[in-house]
Design an enzyme around this catalytic site. Structure first.
Site, PDB file in Angstrom:
ATOM      1  N   GLU A 223       0.867  -1.180   0.000  1.00 24.63           N
ATOM      2  CA  GLU A 223       0.000   0.000   0.000  1.00 24.63           C
ATOM      3  C   GLU A 223       0.901   1.228   0.000  1.00 24.63           C
ATOM      4  O   GLU A 223       1.447   1.613   1.036  1.00 24.63           O
ATOM      5  CB  GLU A 223      -0.921  -0.020   1.225  1.00 24.63           C
ATOM      6  CG  GLU A 223      -1.857  -1.212   1.273  1.00 24.63           C
ATOM      7  CD  GLU A 223      -2.817  -1.268   0.106  1.00 24.63           C
ATOM      8  OE1 GLU A 223      -3.015  -0.234  -0.557  1.00 24.63           O
ATOM      9  OE2 GLU A 223      -3.373  -2.348  -0.169  1.00 24.63           O
ATOM     10  N   CYS A 257      -1.745   9.338   2.540  1.00 24.60           N
ATOM     11  CA  CYS A 257      -1.242   8.850   1.251  1.00 24.60           C
ATOM     12  C   CYS A 257      -2.237   9.036   0.119  1.00 24.60           C
ATOM     13  O   CYS A 257      -1.846   9.110  -1.048  1.00 24.60           O
ATOM     14  CB  CYS A 257      -0.839   7.379   1.355  1.00 24.60           C
ATOM     15  SG  CYS A 257      -2.185   6.281   1.849  1.00 24.60           S
TER      16      CYS A 257
END
Length: 553
Positions: A223, A257
């Site tokens: 991720e 993010c």
């Protein structure tokens, strides 16, 4: 009453191998596979988070200056709710599945899919959401029946120590453990053989982990981040877009993010959008961000200087904010109008409270820029008409997308979350967390009484056996050599089902009616032709035929 948090302490590297071996031995003992075991561990983890909530809130405040509201919203309560969802659905997820699309001849073998845990896994968390991005994947590993080790981020040291306490007090110590540390401890962990590695963080470290995992053919779930674009068209609501995009950078001081990395705004709406940003900023922080308890800080001095350099190197114009205080690692939300996609504010992921704005002439220009800056970002955000947002979705690839909002798709614990291309691989959250640590094992059982039916596969071979086998298994194409579909029986049956009626009886009735109608029309045409030569006894215009004939005008 103050909360006591132990000072950060790295795990001795010499103890890591024995800890991993213990977890692996526990997995091989079959202890973690029964659903009762998994549910017990998840429930105990829930109460571990609950009982240590105050310590976790304090730890996030020390590590990131994170507001208590944000810690509960996107960290503690997020994980607790995820546990509740998983425990309610785990029995259903664990059940064997009937294999799809099985020919009748093979259905006698009882083909099905078993859900089996992968084994012993490694979860490496990140600092920006030090609870959610560590405990979230661990929930999936426990639900799948795996054993594993959690490696929290050393950049959030207080939270790492509280997580160690939560895991050690709540979970089976023979199956789950926390290893704290930095590069030496991470390298020691990566030198072990795992059944899966789950990593959240930057692409640089993600590449290192993927290379290391490849040496032992270990599967990974990565991720990562991305230079995520947001596009605001001239048909967007400027107030809505400004408030929601601003919140996307306010939350965790932009250390998210999937937060937008830059915003492209059509020139026609740019002045209104900037004005609404100013209005929203004053509303969110009436006394300024620095004095507000609702605005976090940058995680450390190194990242403070990294973000500051992006602003210093920019050729753009600061429109809003820009205040910085190194002593507090404080960086104010900073809105900068830049001139092109090569600006320092766009070429790298800021992972901070920066909002570069690039004016564009059209949606097409914005799409072109987005694909050039990063072809596979983690997130995509579009504001505009339905046609415009659909066009953006169709022409810009991303791991996920939120229309008319900032990263809402990433805030739903039950919605699968993951990247694409170099923004990551694999997905988790909710059922996807269970699946990412689960092996879908295909199983068949061949009855003894089928032996005569299987004789065709045994040597000695010959033309007769080949002919028999091909007769049993060969499928004829439904297309010609030019790639055109041959409209056979299957096509007409599907056509029958789409005649506009609900249910097969209605479709059959309409079909019969249309066939009768065609037959009558054919008869009438013949009668009309005969009428021209005086031989017709019954022609059009009699009343009966007019009920069936279409309007010829």
């Amino acid at each position: 009453m103050s909360v006591k948090i132990a000072p950060f302490e790295s795990t001795p590297t010499e103890s890591i191998q024995s800890t991993v071996n213990l977890c692996r031995t526990t997995f091989r003992s079959q202890k973690t596979k029964p659903i009762e075991y998994r549910l017990t561990q998840l429930r105990k983890l829930f109460w571990g988070l609950q009982d240590n909530s105050k310590a976790l809130v304090e730890a996030c405040k020390r590590d990131l200056g994170k507001p208590s509201f944000e810690t509960y919203l996107s960290e503690i309560d997020w994980c607790k709710n995820d546990i509740m969802f998983v425990t309610k659905n785990l029995a259903k997820w664990m059940k064997d599945e009937k294999a799809p699309d099985i020919p009748l001849s093979n259905s006698l073998l009882n083909p099905h899919i078993r859900k089996e845990p992968l084994g012993t896994v490694l979860v490496i968390g990140a600092y920006n959401f030090p609870i959610q991005l560590s405990i979230g994947p661990l929930i999936g590993a426990i639900a799948a029946g795996c054993t594993g080790i959690l490696k929290p981020s050393e950049l959030a040291p207080a939270t790492a120590m509280v997580l160690k306490q939560v895991v050690e007090e709540s979970l089976d110590p023979n199956a789950y453990a926390v290893v704290n540390g930095a590069i030496p401890e991470t390298n020691a962990l990566l030198n072990e053989k795992w059944d899966k590695i789950f990593y959240t963080g930057g692409a640089t470290v993600g590449t290192i982990i993927a290379k290391k995992a490849a040496e032992t053919l270990t599967p990974v779930c990565l991720e990562l981040g991305g230079r995520n674009p947001a596009i605001v068209t001239k048909n967007a609501d400027p107030r809505l877009a400004a408030r929601r995009m601003l919140w996307g950078k306010v939350h965790n001081a932009g250390q998210v993010c999937i937060s937008q990395n830059y915003i492209m705004v059509e020139k026609e709406i740019l002045p209104a959008f900037i004005e609404q940003l100013k209005i929203a900023m004053a509303e969110f922080f009436p006394k300024g961000q620095k004095l507000s308890p609702d605005f976090a800080r940058i995680v450390n001095n190194r990242h403070f200087h990294r973000i500051k350099k992006m602003v210093d190197d920019s050729k753009g114009k600061i429109l809003i904010g820009g205040e910085m205080d190194e002593s507090e690692n404080f960086i104010e939300i900073t809105v900068v109008q830049v001139n092109d996609t090569k600006d320092s504010m766009i070429v790298d992921e800021s992972f901070g409270p920066l909002i570069p704005i690039l004016a564009v002439d059209s949606v097409e220009e914005a799409i072109k820029n987005a694909n050039e800056v990063h072809s596979t970002p983690l997130g995509l955000y579009a504001f505009g008409s339905k046609a415009e947002t659909n066009k953006i979705l169709n022409e810009v690839t991303s791991g996920g997308a939120s229309i008319n909002d900032a990263f809402f798709h990433g805030s739903i614990p039950t919605l699968a979350f993951g990247g694409v291309g170099d923004s990551g691989q694999g997905a988790y959250r909710g059922k996807a967390s269970f699946e990412t640590f689960t092996h879908r094992r295909s199983v068949t059982t061949t009855p003894g009484w089928m032996e005569k039916m299987l004789a065709v596969r045994y040597p000695p071979y010959g033309d007769a056996k080949l002919k028999q086998f091909r007769k049993m298994s060969e499928k004829k194409p439904n297309f010609d050599r030019e790639g055109r579909e041959i409209k056979g029986v299957a096509y007409w049956l599907s056509f029958l089902g789409a005649l506009g009626s609900e249910g097969p009886q209605g479709a059959l009735f309409r079909c019969a009616t249309n066939f009768c109608r065609l037959a009558i029309l054919e008869k009438v045409e013949k009668l009309q032709q005969c009428n021209k030569c005086g031989n017709a006894k019954l022609g059009a215009g009699s009343g009966f035929w007019d009920a069936f004939l279409p309007d010829r005008e």
